[in-house]
Design a protein around this motif. Sequence first.
Motif, PDB file in Angstrom:
ATOM      1  N   ARG A  24       0.822  -1.219   0.000  1.00 42.09           N
ATOM      2  CA  ARG A  24       0.000   0.000   0.000  1.00 42.09           C
ATOM      3  C   ARG A  24       0.849   1.259   0.000  1.00 42.09           C
ATOM      4  O   ARG A  24       0.495   2.245  -0.660  1.00 42.09           O
ATOM      5  N   ALA A  81       2.286   2.240  -3.527  1.00 43.64           N
ATOM      6  CA  ALA A  81       1.199   2.420  -4.487  1.00 43.64           C
ATOM      7  C   ALA A  81       0.383   3.672  -4.157  1.00 43.64           C
ATOM      8  O   ALA A  81       0.072   4.480  -5.040  1.00 43.64           O
ATOM      9  N   ASP A  82       0.031   3.844  -2.870  1.00 38.87           N
ATOM     10  CA  ASP A  82      -0.742   5.018  -2.467  1.00 38.87           C
ATOM     11  C   ASP A  82       0.062   6.295  -2.664  1.00 38.87           C
ATOM     12  O   ASP A  82      -0.467   7.315  -3.114  1.00 38.87           O
ATOM     13  N   ARG A  94       0.211   7.242  -6.330  1.00 37.08           N
ATOM     14  CA  ARG A  94      -1.101   7.699  -6.799  1.00 37.08           C
ATOM     15  C   ARG A  94      -1.364   9.125  -6.321  1.00 37.08           C
ATOM     16  O   ARG A  94      -1.970   9.930  -7.040  1.00 37.08           O
ATOM     17  N   LYS A 127       7.177  -1.978  -6.460  1.00 33.07           N
ATOM     18  CA  LYS A 127       7.013  -1.341  -7.767  1.00 33.07           C
ATOM     19  C   LYS A 127       5.975  -2.090  -8.606  1.00 33.07           C
ATOM     20  O   LYS A 127       5.221  -1.478  -9.369  1.00 33.07           O
ATOM     21  N   ALA A 166       3.394  -3.535  -7.494  1.00 33.59           N
ATOM     22  CA  ALA A 166       2.076  -3.114  -7.010  1.00 33.59           C
ATOM     23  C   ALA A 166       1.653  -1.809  -7.666  1.00 33.59           C
ATOM     24  O   ALA A 166       0.471  -1.602  -7.971  1.00 33.59           O
ATOM     25  N   VAL A 167       2.619  -0.927  -7.907  1.00 41.63           N
ATOM     26  CA  VAL A 167       2.316   0.332  -8.597  1.00 41.63           C
ATOM     27  C   VAL A 167       1.884   0.058 -10.036  1.00 41.63           C
ATOM     28  O   VAL A 167       0.910   0.627 -10.530  1.00 41.63           O
ATOM     29  N   GLN A 211      -1.683  -0.780 -10.701  1.00 42.26           N
ATOM     30  CA  GLN A 211      -2.701   0.259 -10.560  1.00 42.26           C
ATOM     31  C   GLN A 211      -3.360   0.609 -11.893  1.00 42.26           C
ATOM     32  O   GLN A 211      -4.491   1.092 -11.937  1.00 42.26           O
ATOM     33  N   GLN A 229      -3.556  -7.756  -7.204  1.00 39.11           N
ATOM     34  CA  GLN A 229      -2.923  -7.127  -6.043  1.00 39.11           C
ATOM     35  C   GLN A 229      -2.974  -8.040  -4.823  1.00 39.11           C
ATOM     36  O   GLN A 229      -2.007  -8.104  -4.048  1.00 39.11           O
TER      37      GLN A 229
END
Length: 210
Positions: free
Chosen positions: A104, A107-108, A111, A170, A172-173, A176, A188
């Motif tokens: 998280r 990724a968060d 974003r 990365k 996880a990004v 998105q 995810q």
Amino acid sequence: MASRPTSQGGRAPQRRRGHERVAALLAAASGCFVEKGYDAATMTEIAARAGAAIGSLYQFFPTKEALAEALMADHAEALYARMDRLVAQAPGCATEELAARLVRTFADYRRQHPSFVILVEAGGSLPPMLGRTIRQRMRDYLCQILAIHAPGLAAGELRPAAMVVQQLMKAAVALQNERPAALRQAAQDQLRRALALYLKELTESRPAPT
């Protein structure tokens, strides 16, 4: 907020009004870079978006590269603050929860800071040392987290393990951007489980005999 000159010069703000002006210029630059891309954005557009005279922009940031460098440094400080919190939380985290927080966090962050991605992809337009510094600092944080979570891991294995975790973050990004949302969420979830399994394996490591 950037309050010191970049490696390319420029005057550092001294008073509150100067800091507020720099913050407005950085916010305007961030918006322009996201909307138009780094190469297409101009200093004139950035100054106009900030409601500032072009001379005021050049006073603090003599080039677009200097402005981008300052914005990147600001983004980095925000990322480091998140990692500081994660290091502080690590002692009380179960493996599954730590994996979820690692996935998280990056990724968060990306974003919420879309211009960070734009500037990273600008590559050669920015001082290469800045990108390397951010990457190495992230690995330092991950080494701290892994040393807490997997105290049996040999010192020589910390850095390689941190690099693996960084690459999973990365990934996880990258997820998105996947559509539809249900497929993205399922992927995810699987990535988080993969990271949790990797972290669990690390916790079971024992120091090599001396």
